[in-house]
Write a protein that holds these residues in place. Sequence first.
Motif, PDB file in Angstrom:
ATOM      1  N   SER A  98     -46.360  54.446 123.685  1.00 25.67           N
ATOM      2  CA  SER A  98     -46.273  53.540 122.532  1.00 25.67           C
ATOM      3  C   SER A  98     -45.707  54.261 121.313  1.00 25.67           C
ATOM      4  O   SER A  98     -45.065  53.634 120.455  1.00 25.67           O
ATOM      5  N   TYR A  99     -45.934  55.579 121.213  1.00 22.78           N
ATOM      6  CA  TYR A  99     -45.313  56.371 120.147  1.00 22.78           C
ATOM      7  C   TYR A  99     -43.787  56.391 120.293  1.00 22.78           C
ATOM      8  O   TYR A  99     -43.061  56.368 119.291  1.00 22.78           O
ATOM      9  N   VAL A 100     -43.312  56.454 121.542  1.00 21.13           N
ATOM     10  CA  VAL A 100     -41.880  56.631 121.782  1.00 21.13           C
ATOM     11  C   VAL A 100     -41.083  55.480 121.186  1.00 21.13           C
ATOM     12  O   VAL A 100     -40.014  55.682 120.588  1.00 21.13           O
ATOM     13  N   ALA A 101     -41.586  54.253 121.319  1.00 20.83           N
ATOM     14  CA  ALA A 101     -40.877  53.104 120.758  1.00 20.83           C
ATOM     15  C   ALA A 101     -40.754  53.234 119.243  1.00 20.83           C
ATOM     16  O   ALA A 101     -39.718  52.890 118.657  1.00 20.83           O
ATOM     17  N   LEU A 110     -43.529  51.663 129.872  1.00 21.54           N
ATOM     18  CA  LEU A 110     -42.255  52.191 130.368  1.00 21.54           C
ATOM     19  C   LEU A 110     -41.141  51.144 130.277  1.00 21.54           C
ATOM     20  O   LEU A 110     -40.016  51.440 129.846  1.00 21.54           O
ATOM     21  N   ALA A 111     -41.444  49.919 130.686  1.00 21.13           N
ATOM     22  CA  ALA A 111     -40.432  48.858 130.615  1.00 21.13           C
ATOM     23  C   ALA A 111     -40.033  48.578 129.169  1.00 21.13           C
ATOM     24  O   ALA A 111     -38.852  48.386 128.858  1.00 21.13           O
ATOM     25  N   TRP A 112     -41.011  48.586 128.263  1.00 23.93           N
ATOM     26  CA  TRP A 112     -40.713  48.311 126.857  1.00 23.93           C
ATOM     27  C   TRP A 112     -39.884  49.432 126.237  1.00 23.93           C
ATOM     28  O   TRP A 112     -38.972  49.167 125.430  1.00 23.93           O
ATOM     29  N   VAL A 113     -40.165  50.674 126.594  1.00 21.54           N
ATOM     30  CA  VAL A 113     -39.366  51.793 126.069  1.00 21.54           C
ATOM     31  C   VAL A 113     -37.918  51.685 126.553  1.00 21.54           C
ATOM     32  O   VAL A 113     -36.974  51.945 125.796  1.00 21.54           O
ATOM     33  N   MET A 114     -37.717  51.282 127.807  1.00 20.05           N
ATOM     34  CA  MET A 114     -36.356  51.104 128.306  1.00 20.05           C
ATOM     35  C   MET A 114     -35.629  50.003 127.542  1.00 20.05           C
ATOM     36  O   MET A 114     -34.441  50.125 127.211  1.00 20.05           O
ATOM     37  N   ILE A 115     -36.328  48.905 127.242  1.00 14.68           N
ATOM     38  CA  ILE A 115     -35.703  47.813 126.488  1.00 14.68           C
ATOM     39  C   ILE A 115     -35.334  48.271 125.079  1.00 14.68           C
ATOM     40  O   ILE A 115     -34.228  48.000 124.579  1.00 14.68           O
TER      41      ILE A 115
END
Length: 448
Positions: free
Chosen positions: A177-180, A345-350
Amino acid sequence: MIPADISIFMNDPWWIVLIKVVGVVVLLLTWTIFNVWYERRLVAKMQHRLGPIMNPIWLGGLGQALGDGLKLMFKEDFAPGMVDRVLFTIAPILAGVCAFGAWSVMPLGGEVNMFGVTTRLQVTDMPVSALLLLAMSSVAVYGFVLAGWSSNSPYSLLGSLRSSAQMISYEISMGLSYVAVFLYAGTMSTSEIVEAQGLPLFGGNPIGLQQWYWLLLAPSFVVYVISMVGETNRAPFDLPECESELVSGHLTEYTGFRYAIFFLAEYINMATVSAVATTLFLGGYKAIWPLSLFIPDTGYWGFLWFFIKVQLLISLFVWLRGTLPRFRYDQFMALGWKWLIPISLAWVMIISLMRGLSNHGYLQGPLLYIIIGVVVLALIAVLFLGGEKKVVEQREEKPFDAFAGGFPVPPMPGQTLPEFAGVVSGSSTTTTEEQGALTSDDERKDDE
């Protein structure tokens, strides 16, 4: 190369840094005393318990929490003879240091004038301050593991193993969640992340809305909120300290001042994860809209807004404790590994795709609407078309033995005790064939 906007943190006089450090320590200690009283009173309001509600704030409220802390400080610090005394003492110190250390990079406010020196309400800042927050929460796991290992007790060891598995599982989803946030803000500095959220949500900003990341990165915010509850071992995720199973988990053998440090670290960690959520997703010390149109967030006003946001998130912790039952351990681990991590993971890719297209100028016109449509259809598919197929197990009909496992157990639905094998059991529901058989029997009796 250090960015120009954070160079001010590196050039503070040593006495200003000392004042900030002492101020943060005093703030956390007093805030913990207040939160102990606040939790007791709020839970009492939810559950209609008269005791904590009737206590006044100063004498029976804050004074009671302060008295409990002083009692633990001067109480006999007993340790069983079987423990490893070195590790037994290091464990609470490690947990306490990590709890205080995370606040060294927390921006409590903007620029202020402190004794003639222009500085920020933040001890220090670095280009990777957000990673320091993750490191502190990760190292704190060793405190709980060492506490269970050094206690040389089965309950303590099981509690520490649960705590380590729980923190590692939810640390992954929390980090994702930090990555986004990093991708969207373009920085890992906590103060710069707050300033990035102060940008207008719309081009002209006619109504003063800011681009806080809880709205722009809503999936990351939801994942973080769930992860922070699991990270702090709070209800309904308080499985490491499950008193109905493990007495008190890794704290079973602790007493006195050592126990007080663990108790203090738990409440500070609750405030820490709430402060991180405020910094990364809720605009930090920025004023809440529409109050931001009338009340400023500059100077020491920023600390007021920061305190209000963190206290509201702490209220969420108390609300969960007072309303939700404890999860089963398999449910808890499945939530982290089967849901939170894949969604993150899916949200970071988006987000990576969106930011990459935006940086190259492709995210405009029909392509934008196509991507939004694909994301919406994917979410609908996951919500309504997903799920596991239930497999009906074919059980072999065998005579039921209540003492097969050594202890008497009741029969499952469909099973019959051997002594009742020849007895006909009635049922409230009958099939069509059974009804036809009963009808023919009644007609035959009438003919006779």
